[in-house]
Design an enzyme around this catalytic site. Structure first.
Site, PDB file in Angstrom:
ATOM      1  N   GLY A  81       0.840  -1.202   0.000  1.00  0.00           N
ATOM      2  CA  GLY A  81       0.000   0.000   0.000  1.00  0.00           C
ATOM      3  C   GLY A  81       0.869   1.244   0.000  1.00  0.00           C
ATOM      4  O   GLY A  81       1.917   1.271   0.648  1.00  0.00           O
TER       5      GLY A  81
ATOM      6  N   GLY B 275       6.392  -2.502   3.606  1.00  0.00           N
ATOM      7  CA  GLY B 275       5.990  -2.872   4.958  1.00  0.00           C
ATOM      8  C   GLY B 275       6.238  -4.348   5.264  1.00  0.00           C
ATOM      9  O   GLY B 275       7.160  -4.965   4.709  1.00  0.00           O
TER      10      GLY B 275
ATOM     11  N   GLY C  61       4.724  -7.395   4.597  1.00  0.00           N
ATOM     12  CA  GLY C  61       4.733  -8.393   3.528  1.00  0.00           C
ATOM     13  C   GLY C  61       5.932  -8.197   2.614  1.00  0.00           C
ATOM     14  O   GLY C  61       6.623  -9.152   2.233  1.00  0.00           O
TER      15      GLY C  61
ATOM     16  N   ILE D 208       1.953   2.998   7.100  1.00  0.00           N
ATOM     17  CA  ILE D 208       1.191   3.859   8.021  1.00  0.00           C
ATOM     18  C   ILE D 208       0.858   3.089   9.295  1.00  0.00           C
ATOM     19  O   ILE D 208       0.642   3.679  10.337  1.00  0.00           O
ATOM     20  CB  ILE D 208      -0.105   4.423   7.391  1.00  0.00           C
ATOM     21  CG1 ILE D 208      -1.133   3.317   7.127  1.00  0.00           C
ATOM     22  CG2 ILE D 208       0.166   5.232   6.145  1.00  0.00           C
ATOM     23  CD1 ILE D 208      -2.560   3.839   7.001  1.00  0.00           C
ATOM     24  N   ASP D 209       0.804   1.743   9.188  1.00  0.00           N
ATOM     25  CA  ASP D 209       0.392   0.930  10.341  1.00  0.00           C
ATOM     26  C   ASP D 209       1.443   0.907  11.460  1.00  0.00           C
ATOM     27  O   ASP D 209       1.141   0.516  12.583  1.00  0.00           O
ATOM     28  CB  ASP D 209       0.091  -0.510   9.909  1.00  0.00           C
ATOM     29  CG  ASP D 209      -1.118  -0.600   9.001  1.00  0.00           C
ATOM     30  OD1 ASP D 209      -1.941   0.333   9.010  1.00  0.00           O
ATOM     31  OD2 ASP D 209      -1.238  -1.605   8.268  1.00  0.00           O
TER      32      ASP D 209
ATOM     33  N   ARG E 103     -24.027  14.625  19.710  1.00  0.00           N
ATOM     34  CA  ARG E 103     -24.015  13.255  19.176  1.00  0.00           C
ATOM     35  C   ARG E 103     -22.803  12.442  19.638  1.00  0.00           C
ATOM     36  O   ARG E 103     -21.808  12.998  20.093  1.00  0.00           O
ATOM     37  CB  ARG E 103     -23.954  13.311  17.642  1.00  0.00           C
ATOM     38  CG  ARG E 103     -25.261  13.736  17.022  1.00  0.00           C
ATOM     39  CD  ARG E 103     -25.088  13.996  15.539  1.00  0.00           C
ATOM     40  NE  ARG E 103     -26.385  14.165  14.912  1.00  0.00           N
ATOM     41  CZ  ARG E 103     -26.582  14.699  13.723  1.00  0.00           C
ATOM     42  NH1 ARG E 103     -25.555  15.150  13.026  1.00  0.00           N
ATOM     43  NH2 ARG E 103     -27.793  14.799  13.214  1.00  0.00           N
TER      44      ARG E 103
ATOM     45  N   GLY F 265      -5.905   0.196  10.185  1.00  0.00           N
ATOM     46  CA  GLY F 265      -5.106  -0.650  11.069  1.00  0.00           C
ATOM     47  C   GLY F 265      -5.881  -1.915  11.358  1.00  0.00           C
ATOM     48  O   GLY F 265      -6.838  -1.894  12.129  1.00  0.00           O
TER      49      GLY F 265
ATOM     50  N   ARG G 240     -23.311   8.724  14.901  1.00  0.00           N
ATOM     51  CA  ARG G 240     -22.891   8.856  13.498  1.00  0.00           C
ATOM     52  C   ARG G 240     -21.524   8.204  13.300  1.00  0.00           C
ATOM     53  O   ARG G 240     -20.718   8.105  14.227  1.00  0.00           O
ATOM     54  CB  ARG G 240     -22.769  10.328  13.102  1.00  0.00           C
ATOM     55  CG  ARG G 240     -24.104  11.055  13.030  1.00  0.00           C
ATOM     56  CD  ARG G 240     -24.912  10.602  11.809  1.00  0.00           C
ATOM     57  NE  ARG G 240     -26.113  11.389  11.649  1.00  0.00           N
ATOM     58  CZ  ARG G 240     -27.283  11.137  12.213  1.00  0.00           C
ATOM     59  NH1 ARG G 240     -27.407  10.096  13.034  1.00  0.00           N
ATOM     60  NH2 ARG G 240     -28.327  11.900  11.987  1.00  0.00           N
TER      61      ARG G 240
ATOM     62  N   ARG H 123      -3.921   7.950   3.856  1.00  0.00           N
ATOM     63  CA  ARG H 123      -2.662   7.611   3.179  1.00  0.00           C
ATOM     64  C   ARG H 123      -2.293   8.628   2.103  1.00  0.00           C
ATOM     65  O   ARG H 123      -1.284   8.466   1.423  1.00  0.00           O
ATOM     66  CB  ARG H 123      -2.775   6.219   2.524  1.00  0.00           C
ATOM     67  CG  ARG H 123      -2.829   5.114   3.518  1.00  0.00           C
ATOM     68  CD  ARG H 123      -2.329   3.783   3.013  1.00  0.00           C
ATOM     69  NE  ARG H 123      -2.524   3.476   1.636  1.00  0.00           N
ATOM     70  CZ  ARG H 123      -3.057   2.343   1.176  1.00  0.00           C
ATOM     71  NH1 ARG H 123      -3.482   1.429   2.027  1.00  0.00           N
ATOM     72  NH2 ARG H 123      -3.148   2.102  -0.100  1.00  0.00           N
TER      73      ARG H 123
HETATM   74  O1  F6P Z   1      -1.201  -1.514   5.310  1.00  0.00           O
HETATM   75  C1  F6P Z   1      -1.670  -0.225   5.172  1.00  0.00           C
HETATM   76  C2  F6P Z   1      -3.173  -0.196   5.057  1.00  0.00           C
HETATM   77  O2  F6P Z   1      -3.571   1.143   4.840  1.00  0.00           O
HETATM   78  C3  F6P Z   1      -3.934  -0.788   6.250  1.00  0.00           C
HETATM   79  O3  F6P Z   1      -4.031   0.069   7.357  1.00  0.00           O
HETATM   80  C4  F6P Z   1      -5.255  -1.085   5.622  1.00  0.00           C
HETATM   81  O4  F6P Z   1      -5.903  -2.116   6.335  1.00  0.00           O
HETATM   82  C5  F6P Z   1      -4.878  -1.536   4.231  1.00  0.00           C
HETATM   83  O5  F6P Z   1      -3.614  -0.965   3.970  1.00  0.00           O
HETATM   84  C6  F6P Z   1      -5.825  -1.108   3.143  1.00  0.00           C
HETATM   85  O6  F6P Z   1      -5.419  -1.715   1.963  1.00  0.00           O
HETATM   86  P1  F6P Z   1      -5.841  -1.284   0.496  1.00  0.00           P
HETATM   87  O7  F6P Z   1      -5.188   0.027   0.178  1.00  0.00           O
HETATM   88  O8  F6P Z   1      -5.337  -2.383  -0.371  1.00  0.00           O
HETATM   89  O9  F6P Z   1      -7.337  -1.142   0.514  1.00  0.00           O
END
Ligand code: F6P
Length: 352
Positions: free
Chosen positions: A10, A110, A112, A134-135, A170, A178, A270, A279
């Site tokens: 990502g 990241g 993977g 970002i995680d 609200r 995450g 809400r 991102r």
């Molecule tokens: O690994 C980063 C991330 O933004 C995660 O926080 C989120 O679960 C995932 O990627 C979303 O993935 P995609 O961009 O493939 O929808």
């Protein structure tokens, strides 16, 4: 020297800043170095798709979101699957690396991505990596780039919903990215003044959330803000085997809103899901500095021929750690983490 660079997984803010950092430091140290941009992450390495970069392409990208190289997800579990020619993706990548006569690869990604980078390294490829996500769940580094920028975006959303939540009295549930690690939700929640923060690492119970909302109402604070990570689960959900946790297309935030709606008779609830907003856009100044320092470190590792390593932040220093100590591990929020204790002492409910 001929160096290939790729961005994988990502995207996030800071990828371009990091590429620029690597390029600036390498062009500065080795005037005849050739940098190649491998297209769309490992996909480009599998397909042999790359091009020589013009040094000018690295100008003006310090604050650009996304990645000038493109990116894609190539799940690690599929890279050893054979195709119709009985060839697996790992072998294709190693063959293309050799065919391209690269001296080394710089890989930005990241968790993977690092598993595959380690597999490439073990297959004899010279690899240097940079920690991107970002995680913030990469092992071996205190922070990953993209995290600070994502927290800034998420906090902006929490700030914005505060005024509308207060105006209408609200409950606002803000679902943040995450899946397994709740770092973005925890940091954004604290910085955005959330009353309740729900994390994948700590299964929550509705019975512990409702009194928090009721108490705020009784104290004359007629609104509440809940920051929930997309991977947060109730205690009941967490007790089920993974396969039985049917979401039916719902998200953690929408499930919570549904039950809060049923239980809070006199208060509107809400949901806000900023999603990929977190991102996108410019990296924060902190991420720009971090990426630039990581880029300089990657260049240093290449110049010293210290391959099979990830540039990382430990304390205030940029160091490097062996890939095999990073690959296959995930840095979730430890239960005894100081910041969790501090959040509790600030009166923030973690739904325990
Ligand atoms: O690994 C980063 C991330 O933004 C995660 O926080 C989120 O679960 C995932 O990627 C979303 O993935 P995609 O961009 O493939 O929808």
């Amino acid at each position: 020297m001929k160096i290939g660079m790729l961005t994988s997984g990502g995207d996030c803010q800071g990828l371009n800043a990091a590429l620029r950092g690597v390029a600036k430091a390498l062009y500065g140290a080795l005037p005849d170095v050739e940098l190649y941009g491998i297209q769309d992450g490992y996909k480009g390495l599998i397909e042999g798709s790359w091009r020589i970069m013009d040094p000018r392409e690295f100008s003006g990208i310090l604050r650009e979101g996304g990645t000038i190289l493109g990116t894609s997800r190539q799940p690690y579990k599929t890279i050893q699957d054979a195709d119709e020619n009985n060839m697996d993706k790992l072998t294709m990548m190693v063959n293309n690396y050799r065919k391209g006569a690269f001296d080394a690869l710089v890989i930005l990604g990241g968790c993977g991505t690092h598993k595959t980078a380690n597999a490439l390294c073990q297959a004899g490829v010279n690899v240097v990596t940079l920690p991107k996500t970002i995680d913030n769940d990469l092992y071996g580094t205190d922070y990953s780039f993209g995290f600070d920028s994502a927290v800034a975006k998420a906090a902006e959303v929490l700030d914005a919903v505060h005024s509308t939540a207060a105006a209408h009295g609200r409950v606002f549930v803000v679902e943040l990215m995450g899946n397994k690690a709740g770092w973005v939700t925890l940091y954004a929640g604290i910085s955005g003044g959330a009353d309740i923060i729900l994390l994948p690492e700590i299964p929550y119970s509705l019975e512990s959330i409702l009194p928090v909302i009721e108490k705020r109402n009784n104290d004359g604070k007629h609104f509440s803000i809940v920051a929930i990570a997309e991977g947060a689960l109730t205690k009941e959900e967490a007790a089920l085997p993974k396969k039985e946790r049917k979401s039916g297309g719902s998200t953690s935030g929408s499930r919570l809103v549904k039950v809060l709606d049923e239980r809070l008779e006199h208060q509107d609830v809400r949901l806000a899901i900023p999603g990929h907003f977190q991102r996108g856009g410019d990296p924060t100044p902190t991420d720009r500095v971090f990426c630039s320092r990581l880029g300089a470190k990657a260049a240093e590792l290449i110049l010293k021929k210290k391959f099979g390593r990830m540039a990382a932040l430990q304390g205030t220093s940029i160091v490097s750690v062996p890939l095999e100590t990073v690959a296959g591990k995930q840095k979730t929020i430890p239960p005894d983490c100081e910041i969790l204790a501090q959040a509790r002492s600030l009166g923030i409910s973690l739904g325990e």
